[in-house]
Design an enzyme around this catalytic site. Sequence first.
Site, PDB file in Angstrom:
ATOM      1  N   ARG A 142     -10.385  10.980 -11.671  1.00 28.32           N
ATOM      2  CA  ARG A 142      -9.725  10.964 -10.352  1.00 28.32           C
ATOM      3  C   ARG A 142      -9.212   9.577  -9.984  1.00 28.32           C
ATOM      4  O   ARG A 142      -8.674   9.379  -8.896  1.00 28.32           O
ATOM      5  CB  ARG A 142     -10.715  11.458  -9.276  1.00 28.32           C
ATOM      6  CG  ARG A 142     -11.050  12.959  -9.376  1.00 28.32           C
ATOM      7  CD  ARG A 142     -11.703  13.451  -8.096  1.00 28.32           C
ATOM      8  NE  ARG A 142     -13.022  12.922  -7.869  1.00 28.32           N
ATOM      9  CZ  ARG A 142     -13.415  12.320  -6.750  1.00 28.32           C
ATOM     10  NH1 ARG A 142     -12.595  12.162  -5.751  1.00 28.32           N
ATOM     11  NH2 ARG A 142     -14.659  11.881  -6.621  1.00 28.32           N
ATOM     12  N   LYS A 143      -9.402   8.604 -10.876  1.00 32.07           N
ATOM     13  CA  LYS A 143      -9.016   7.221 -10.538  1.00 32.07           C
ATOM     14  C   LYS A 143      -7.639   6.880 -11.113  1.00 32.07           C
ATOM     15  O   LYS A 143      -7.392   7.076 -12.296  1.00 32.07           O
ATOM     16  CB  LYS A 143     -10.052   6.230 -11.084  1.00 32.07           C
ATOM     17  CG  LYS A 143     -11.415   6.385 -10.422  1.00 32.07           C
ATOM     18  CD  LYS A 143     -12.388   5.330 -10.894  1.00 32.07           C
ATOM     19  CE  LYS A 143     -12.891   5.615 -12.289  1.00 32.07           C
ATOM     20  NZ  LYS A 143     -14.002   4.714 -12.680  1.00 32.07           N
TER      21      LYS A 143
ATOM     22  N   LYS B 252       1.803 -15.281  -2.994  1.00 33.96           N
ATOM     23  CA  LYS B 252       2.161 -16.508  -3.716  1.00 33.96           C
ATOM     24  C   LYS B 252       3.200 -17.352  -2.985  1.00 33.96           C
ATOM     25  O   LYS B 252       3.193 -18.571  -3.084  1.00 33.96           O
ATOM     26  CB  LYS B 252       2.685 -16.150  -5.114  1.00 33.96           C
ATOM     27  CG  LYS B 252       1.580 -15.597  -6.018  1.00 33.96           C
ATOM     28  CD  LYS B 252       2.146 -15.105  -7.317  1.00 33.96           C
ATOM     29  CE  LYS B 252       1.079 -14.913  -8.365  1.00 33.96           C
ATOM     30  NZ  LYS B 252       0.453 -16.156  -8.824  1.00 33.96           N
TER      31      LYS B 252
ATOM     32  N   ASP C 290       0.835  -1.207   0.000  1.00 37.33           N
ATOM     33  CA  ASP C 290       0.000   0.000   0.000  1.00 37.33           C
ATOM     34  C   ASP C 290       0.874   1.264   0.000  1.00 37.33           C
ATOM     35  O   ASP C 290       0.635   2.209  -0.766  1.00 37.33           O
ATOM     36  CB  ASP C 290      -0.910  -0.025   1.237  1.00 37.33           C
ATOM     37  CG  ASP C 290      -2.042   0.988   1.159  1.00 37.33           C
ATOM     38  OD1 ASP C 290      -2.367   1.430   0.042  1.00 37.33           O
ATOM     39  OD2 ASP C 290      -2.605   1.323   2.210  1.00 37.33           O
TER      40      ASP C 290
ATOM     41  N   ASN D 155      -2.405 -11.027  -4.211  1.00 40.31           N
ATOM     42  CA  ASN D 155      -2.217 -12.478  -4.211  1.00 40.31           C
ATOM     43  C   ASN D 155      -0.887 -12.781  -3.542  1.00 40.31           C
ATOM     44  O   ASN D 155       0.172 -12.353  -4.023  1.00 40.31           O
ATOM     45  CB  ASN D 155      -2.199 -13.013  -5.654  1.00 40.31           C
ATOM     46  CG  ASN D 155      -3.580 -12.932  -6.270  1.00 40.31           C
ATOM     47  OD1 ASN D 155      -4.580 -13.262  -5.624  1.00 40.31           O
ATOM     48  ND2 ASN D 155      -3.651 -12.466  -7.507  1.00 40.31           N
TER      49      ASN D 155
HETATM   50  C1  LIG Z   1      -0.970   7.461  -0.549  1.00 43.40           C
HETATM   51  C2  LIG Z   1      -0.295   8.763  -0.308  1.00 43.40           C
HETATM   52  C3  LIG Z   1      -1.256   9.783   0.232  1.00 43.40           C
HETATM   53  C4  LIG Z   1      -0.706  11.150   0.206  1.00 43.40           C
HETATM   54  C5  LIG Z   1      -1.528  12.164   0.943  1.00 43.40           C
HETATM   55  C6  LIG Z   1      -1.192  12.479   2.317  1.00 43.40           C
HETATM   56  C7  LIG Z   1      -0.017  12.663   2.896  1.00 43.40           C
HETATM   57  C8  LIG Z   1       1.234  12.267   2.275  1.00 43.40           C
HETATM   58  C9  LIG Z   1       2.365  12.230   3.195  1.00 43.40           C
HETATM   59  C10 LIG Z   1       2.961  11.070   3.523  1.00 43.40           C
HETATM   60  C11 LIG Z   1       2.368   9.755   3.112  1.00 43.40           C
HETATM   61  C12 LIG Z   1       3.381   8.762   2.923  1.00 43.40           C
HETATM   62  C13 LIG Z   1       3.117   7.507   2.568  1.00 43.40           C
HETATM   63  C14 LIG Z   1       1.758   6.987   2.351  1.00 43.40           C
HETATM   64  C15 LIG Z   1       1.723   5.614   2.838  1.00 43.40           C
HETATM   65  C16 LIG Z   1       0.737   4.789   2.693  1.00 43.40           C
HETATM   66  C17 LIG Z   1      -0.479   5.040   1.930  1.00 43.40           C
HETATM   67  C18 LIG Z   1      -1.640   4.684   2.775  1.00 43.40           C
HETATM   68  C19 LIG Z   1      -2.902   4.985   2.037  1.00 43.40           C
HETATM   69  C20 LIG Z   1      -4.033   4.595   2.905  1.00 43.40           C
HETATM   70  O1  LIG Z   1      -3.899   3.826   3.787  1.00 43.40           O
HETATM   71  S1  LIG Z   1      -5.547   5.266   2.617  1.00 43.40           S
HETATM   72  C21 LIG Z   1      -6.543   4.491   3.891  1.00 43.40           C
HETATM   73  C22 LIG Z   1      -7.480   3.462   3.378  1.00 43.40           C
HETATM   74  N1  LIG Z   1      -8.439   4.041   2.498  1.00 43.40           N
HETATM   75  C23 LIG Z   1      -9.509   4.687   2.932  1.00 43.40           C
HETATM   76  O2  LIG Z   1      -9.748   4.828   4.098  1.00 43.40           O
HETATM   77  C24 LIG Z   1     -10.429   5.239   1.858  1.00 43.40           C
HETATM   78  C25 LIG Z   1     -11.877   5.207   2.289  1.00 43.40           C
HETATM   79  N2  LIG Z   1     -12.682   5.591   1.155  1.00 43.40           N
HETATM   80  C26 LIG Z   1     -12.998   6.876   0.924  1.00 43.40           C
HETATM   81  O3  LIG Z   1     -12.765   7.763   1.721  1.00 43.40           O
HETATM   82  C27 LIG Z   1     -13.658   7.173  -0.365  1.00 43.40           C
HETATM   83  O4  LIG Z   1     -14.286   6.058  -0.880  1.00 43.40           O
HETATM   84  C28 LIG Z   1     -12.667   7.732  -1.411  1.00 43.40           C
HETATM   85  C29 LIG Z   1     -12.060   9.038  -0.889  1.00 43.40           C
HETATM   86  C30 LIG Z   1     -11.553   6.728  -1.713  1.00 43.40           C
HETATM   87  C31 LIG Z   1     -13.420   8.028  -2.704  1.00 43.40           C
HETATM   88  O5  LIG Z   1     -14.527   8.802  -2.362  1.00 43.40           O
HETATM   89  P1  LIG Z   1     -14.962  10.025  -3.256  1.00 43.40           P
HETATM   90  O6  LIG Z   1     -16.283  10.484  -2.733  1.00 43.40           O
HETATM   91  O7  LIG Z   1     -13.903  11.033  -3.389  1.00 43.40           O
HETATM   92  O8  LIG Z   1     -15.131   9.384  -4.683  1.00 43.40           O
HETATM   93  P2  LIG Z   1     -16.347   8.532  -5.270  1.00 43.40           P
HETATM   94  O9  LIG Z   1     -16.942   7.614  -4.290  1.00 43.40           O
HETATM   95  O10 LIG Z   1     -17.254   9.503  -5.971  1.00 43.40           O
HETATM   96  O11 LIG Z   1     -15.594   7.647  -6.358  1.00 43.40           O
HETATM   97  C32 LIG Z   1     -14.870   8.249  -7.421  1.00 43.40           C
HETATM   98  C33 LIG Z   1     -14.757   7.210  -8.512  1.00 43.40           C
HETATM   99  O12 LIG Z   1     -14.042   6.082  -8.008  1.00 43.40           O
HETATM  100  C34 LIG Z   1     -14.848   4.890  -8.047  1.00 43.40           C
HETATM  101  N3  LIG Z   1     -14.554   4.091  -6.854  1.00 43.40           N
HETATM  102  C35 LIG Z   1     -14.461   4.532  -5.580  1.00 43.40           C
HETATM  103  N4  LIG Z   1     -14.162   3.524  -4.760  1.00 43.40           N
HETATM  104  C36 LIG Z   1     -14.058   2.427  -5.539  1.00 43.40           C
HETATM  105  C37 LIG Z   1     -13.755   1.066  -5.261  1.00 43.40           C
HETATM  106  N5  LIG Z   1     -13.484   0.658  -4.026  1.00 43.40           N
HETATM  107  N6  LIG Z   1     -13.724   0.206  -6.289  1.00 43.40           N
HETATM  108  C38 LIG Z   1     -13.981   0.619  -7.556  1.00 43.40           C
HETATM  109  N7  LIG Z   1     -14.259   1.902  -7.876  1.00 43.40           N
HETATM  110  C39 LIG Z   1     -14.308   2.779  -6.880  1.00 43.40           C
HETATM  111  C40 LIG Z   1     -16.268   5.393  -8.083  1.00 43.40           C
HETATM  112  O13 LIG Z   1     -17.122   4.444  -8.684  1.00 43.40           O
HETATM  113  C41 LIG Z   1     -16.114   6.645  -8.936  1.00 43.40           C
HETATM  114  O14 LIG Z   1     -15.949   6.238 -10.284  1.00 43.40           O
HETATM  115  P3  LIG Z   1     -16.612   7.062 -11.501  1.00 43.40           P
HETATM  116  O15 LIG Z   1     -16.073   8.468 -11.384  1.00 43.40           O
HETATM  117  O16 LIG Z   1     -16.163   6.357 -12.716  1.00 43.40           O
HETATM  118  O17 LIG Z   1     -18.080   7.014 -11.263  1.00 43.40           O
END
Ligand SMILES: CCCCC/C=C\C/C=C\C/C=C\C/C=C\CCCC(=O)SCCNC(=O)CCNC(=O)[C@H](O)C(C)(C)COP(=O)(O)OP(=O)(O)OC[C@H]1O[C@@H](n2cnc3c(N)ncnc32)[C@H](O)[C@@H]1OP(=O)(O)O
Length: 239
Positions: free
Chosen positions: A205-206, A184, A160, A182
């Site tokens: 946005r995807k 393996k 991740d 997966n």
């Molecule tokens: C990763 C780096 C992040 C950087 C930012 C921050 C700080 C950076 C600094 C240091 C970071 C350093 C390292 C990072 C380390 C690790 C990374 C960890 C990342 C995580 O640990 S993160 C926690 C787990 N994560 C969640 O906790 C998300 C919970 N979730 C939500 O908060 C919402 O779900 C959200 C916001 C994801 C979307 O919400 P939303 O409202 O903005 O968007 P919406 O629902 O409208 O979807 C828009 C289009 O995506 C499609 N879509 C959505 N979900 C789908 C799915 N599951 N499967 C298939 N399609 C999907 C829709 O179908 C639509 O598609 P279409 O446009 O085609 O209709």
Amino acid sequence: MLRSCTAALRTLQALRGRREGVSPAARDPVLARRWFSTEKVIPKDHALPNPSWSKDLRLLFDQFMKKCEDGSWERLPSYKSKYTQKSEDFKTYFLDSKLVKEQLSQAQLFTRGYEDGLGFEYVIFYNDDEKRTVCLFQGGPYLQGVPGFLHGGAIATMIDAAVGMCAAIPGGIVMTANLNINFKRPIPLCSVVVINSQLDKIEGRKLFLSCNVRSVDEKILYSEATGLFIKLDPEKSLI
Ligand SMILES: CCCCC/C=C\C/C=C\C/C=C\C/C=C\CCCC(=O)SCCNC(=O)CCNC(=O)[C@H](O)C(C)(C)COP(=O)(O)OP(=O)(O)OC[C@H]1O[C@@H](n2cnc3c(N)ncnc32)[C@H](O)[C@@H]1OP(=O)(O)O
């Protein structure tokens, strides 16, 4: 955080001393040094070798640092907390400021929470032309699952983090919406593996990415994964 609390406490004690007619510098030599020098507190970059790194990890690190010399690859620094513009932007746009101050003061990056060598030791390199990252990862003894092997959750965490960085550099502030793994082959504890991530496609946005985890000699394929990351919409609240 602890450092800034200690600093605040020192300042407070020194000011109290001033009210009592004693110079702050006389009361606190550490504070005096800080006041009279240009020295700044530099956060520790954890994506650099430390004594816990094995020979394999150091060798690979040196190889990739060489690749950085012509600018095609870049080493991504990594801090325990808040020192990137992206994390500050995230707080500004998506977190309630009261929550940030009161509840997140102890917050730190999950993968950097262990002492050197015990948990996640890793460095990520990024290639902008190819939109891919290579993460060199050594999973320490506190990440054990089945005896002698890495916990699947620890592997998922590193996938991740590595895939997430590959998405976040071109994508901005993103979150994991879907991660499919997966498993393996089991990964021996304390060994070094290479996590290759690739940005395959962006649709609005995807961001769609794929990933594989291999042994250093590339002979063993430990895991394969695909991920969907969504660029956050500043107009939408997360909570
Ligand atoms: C990763 C780096 C992040 C950087 C930012 C921050 C700080 C950076 C600094 C240091 C970071 C350093 C390292 C990072 C380390 C690790 C990374 C960890 C990342 C995580 O640990 S993160 C926690 C787990 N994560 C969640 O906790 C998300 C919970 N979730 C939500 O908060 C919402 O779900 C959200 C916001 C994801 C979307 O919400 P939303 O409202 O903005 O968007 P919406 O629902 O409208 O979807 C828009 C289009 O995506 C499609 N879509 C959505 N979900 C789908 C799915 N599951 N499967 C298939 N399609 C999907 C829709 O179908 C639509 O598609 P279409 O446009 O085609 O209709």
